[in-house]
Design a protein around this motif. Structure first.
Motif, PDB file in Angstrom:
ATOM      1  N   ALA A  22     122.263  10.832 -16.438  1.00  0.00           N
ATOM      2  CA  ALA A  22     123.379  11.582 -17.025  1.00  0.00           C
ATOM      3  C   ALA A  22     124.434  11.907 -15.983  1.00  0.00           C
ATOM      4  O   ALA A  22     125.638  11.879 -16.271  1.00  0.00           O
ATOM      5  N   GLY A  26     127.766   9.932 -16.383  1.00  0.00           N
ATOM      6  CA  GLY A  26     128.777  10.932 -16.724  1.00  0.00           C
ATOM      7  C   GLY A  26     129.910  10.968 -15.724  1.00  0.00           C
ATOM      8  O   GLY A  26     131.088  11.076 -16.095  1.00  0.00           O
ATOM      9  N   PRO A  41     129.308  16.411 -14.668  1.00  0.00           N
ATOM     10  CA  PRO A  41     128.466  16.061 -15.818  1.00  0.00           C
ATOM     11  C   PRO A  41     127.008  15.875 -15.412  1.00  0.00           C
ATOM     12  O   PRO A  41     126.738  15.400 -14.302  1.00  0.00           O
ATOM     13  N   PRO A  42     126.087  16.323 -16.292  1.00  0.00           N
ATOM     14  CA  PRO A  42     126.334  16.811 -17.645  1.00  0.00           C
ATOM     15  C   PRO A  42     126.573  18.320 -17.740  1.00  0.00           C
ATOM     16  O   PRO A  42     126.651  18.852 -18.854  1.00  0.00           O
ATOM     17  N   TRP A 353     126.939  12.478 -25.162  1.00  0.00           N
ATOM     18  CA  TRP A 353     126.385  13.835 -25.199  1.00  0.00           C
ATOM     19  C   TRP A 353     125.112  13.962 -26.018  1.00  0.00           C
ATOM     20  O   TRP A 353     124.310  14.862 -25.785  1.00  0.00           O
ATOM     21  N   ALA A 356     122.795  13.216 -23.231  1.00  0.00           N
ATOM     22  CA  ALA A 356     123.061  13.985 -22.013  1.00  0.00           C
ATOM     23  C   ALA A 356     122.834  15.471 -22.237  1.00  0.00           C
ATOM     24  O   ALA A 356     122.517  16.205 -21.292  1.00  0.00           O
ATOM     25  N   ALA A 436     128.279  19.048 -24.922  1.00  0.00           N
ATOM     26  CA  ALA A 436     128.503  19.703 -23.620  1.00  0.00           C
ATOM     27  C   ALA A 436     128.324  21.209 -23.743  1.00  0.00           C
ATOM     28  O   ALA A 436     128.272  21.772 -24.836  1.00  0.00           O
TER      29      ALA A 436
END
Length: 481
Positions: A22, A26, A41-42, A353, A356, A436
């Motif tokens: 991730a 990300g 991220p994440p 997402w 993640a 998120a």
């Protein structure tokens, strides 16, 4: 190395690989098109290695819990254990928050442009503001609410308005409120585990609830406060259905469940956890309750009808009050969905997402919890007959599932509880309404995964991993919440 421990380590390694994936993917996506809208991220955070005044205290608490936590949890009187758990969780959360300093870590957290304290002065006429609340949810509406105010029912903002009215206004008091109340959530979870799965597992779970990476975000996040309210709603329900508390605990549970739904729309998913509690209450008692009630008159057991009435009566109070004040929950939620896609929610890619978010959850609950969940799933599958209710024989003969559950069923009973929380979290994930920032948003669900640590052997090593992860995150990153 035994086979179970090897599998635990493999589960932990897989979770760590998920986080690394991730982070790498990300970062590539964010550097490419910026659609993730997070700096690291994440997580909603930025790279900022630092130490602070809370660092020594955090290290002391971590070392103390790793070295002495399991032993003290096994030996302290139950009441003393609950007090010690709350005090230690409070110290752990405060120390982690103060790693960022007083202003940046505590007093300023709830005063940013996204937060509740920005609109305190707009609640001078509470009734009028509630009546007009939905008119300010959309971004293109006049004087639209800040993101967090628009994204939650008004009980969340009203909590801080009432704090201000009693003389506890400002970011410092709001932060102290969230930390102090939020730290009680671990006590509520312990009370629930003891009522439904026995005292031994509750004691083994205690250190994992006290020192967890979740405390990084429990510190001055309003979602920590929400988590505590939801946790106590579940705890009171567990006490009611197992007969450990007076019948009025069902009324109190209903009141808190109603408040929970008006603190955050997504917490309606706590119905899944409440359902698990009702199933466990229906299938009998555990641990010490078996001895206490084995010879009792069946009429002394909690009766479903009165408990249901009290629960539903309590559940109706908060929605009724807000509805009479002019706030329409369903209309507000419909507008919130529209507002969500007007902002970053409409840009952030679901395809990233949806998985993640689970990497975020690993960072919140730690690899020990992942290993514990790895044990919970097969335990519940193999021994589901010890938990799920069976039909009463037509001849009226005694049936193994009637009466108190055998203490050996404690493990699968706890497994059902933590997996119900995992199911709620997965539903929230699939909904696409939490793309998120789930390290904060899912705190109320994440806390109910932590008791899975009770299934683990070698608890000190796992506790060290939990504390180490929390310290690493808090000192390497500056988290947004």
């Amino acid at each position: 190395m035994n086979r179970d421990l090897l599998r635990d380590l493999c589960a932990a390694a897989a979770a760590a690989l998920l986080v690394v994936t991730a982070v790498v993917l990300g970062t590539a996506i964010e550097n490419s098109d910026g659609t993730l809208h997070v700096n690291w991220p994440p997580l909603y955070a930025r790279w900022d290695p630092h130490v602070g005044v809370g660092t020594p205290a955090a290290l002391i608490v971590a070392v103390a819990v790793v070295a002495y936590g399991p032993r003290l949890a096994a030996r302290l009187r139950w009441g003393a254990l609950l007090g010690a758990a709350w005090a230690t969780a409070t110290a752990w959360t405060w120390s982690l928050a103060l790693v960022d300093g007083w202003q940046r870590g505590v007093a300023g957290r709830l005063t940013t442009k996204y937060e509740y304290l920005q609109v305190i002065d707009r609640f001078d006429d509470i009734h009028g503001t509630l009546r007009d609340f939905t008119r300010h949810i959309l971004i293109d509406s006049p004087d639209h609410w800040p993101a967090h105010v628009a994204g939650h029912p008004p009980a969340s903002t009203l909590s801080f308005v009432l704090l201000d009215r009693v003389g506890l206004g400002g970011g410092a008091w709001a932060g102290a409120w969230c930390i102090t109340v939020g730290a009680t959530a671990c006590v509520a979870v312990l009370v629930t585990v003891r009522a439904l799965a026995g005292e031994e597992l509750a004691r083994r779970a205690a250190p994992f609830l006290v020192v967890s990476p979740a405390a990084v975000w429990m510190g001055t996040s309003a979602d920590g406060y929400f988590a505590a309210v939801a946790a106590w709603a579940v705890a009171l329900l567990a006490l009611a259905v197992t007969g450990r508390g007076p019948r009025l605990t069902a009324l109190g549970s209903g009141l808190l469940f109603g408040l929970t739904c008006y603190l955050s729309y997504g917490l309606t998913l706590f119905a899944l956890i409440a359902g698990a509690v009702l199933v466990l209450g229906r299938t009998g008692f555990s641990g010490a309750d078996r001895t206490r009630l084995s010879g009792a008159d069946p009429r002394d057991r909690p009766r479903p009808l009165p408990l249901s009435f009290l629960l539903l009566a309590g559940l109706a109070v908060v929605p009724l009050l807000f509805t009479l004040a002019g706030f329409n929950w369903w209309e507000a939620y419909r507008l919130l969905v529209e507002r969500y896609y007007q902002g970053a929610g409409g840009i952030r890619p679901y395809g990233y997402w949806v998985w993640a978010n689970l990497a975020c959850t690993v960072l919140v609950v730690g690899v020990a919890t992942v290993a514990g969940l790895r044990r919970a799933v097969p335990m519940l599958v193999r021994r589901r007959a010890d938990v799920l209710p069976r039909p009463r024989p037509s001849d009226g003969a005694a049936h193994p599932s009637e009466g108190p559950a055998h203490p050996s069923a404690a493990g699968p009973r706890l497994a059902l509880l933590v997996l119900a929380a995992l199911a709620a979290l997965l539903v929230a994930d699939l909904s696409g309404m939490s793309k998120a920032e789930t390290e904060r948003i899912w705190l109320p669900f994440a806390l109910w995964l932590l008791p899975a640590g009770a299934f683990l052997t070698r608890p000190r090593a796992w506790l060290a991993a939990q504390a180490g992860l929390a310290l690493l995150i808090n000192h390497a990153l500056f988290t947004g919440w």
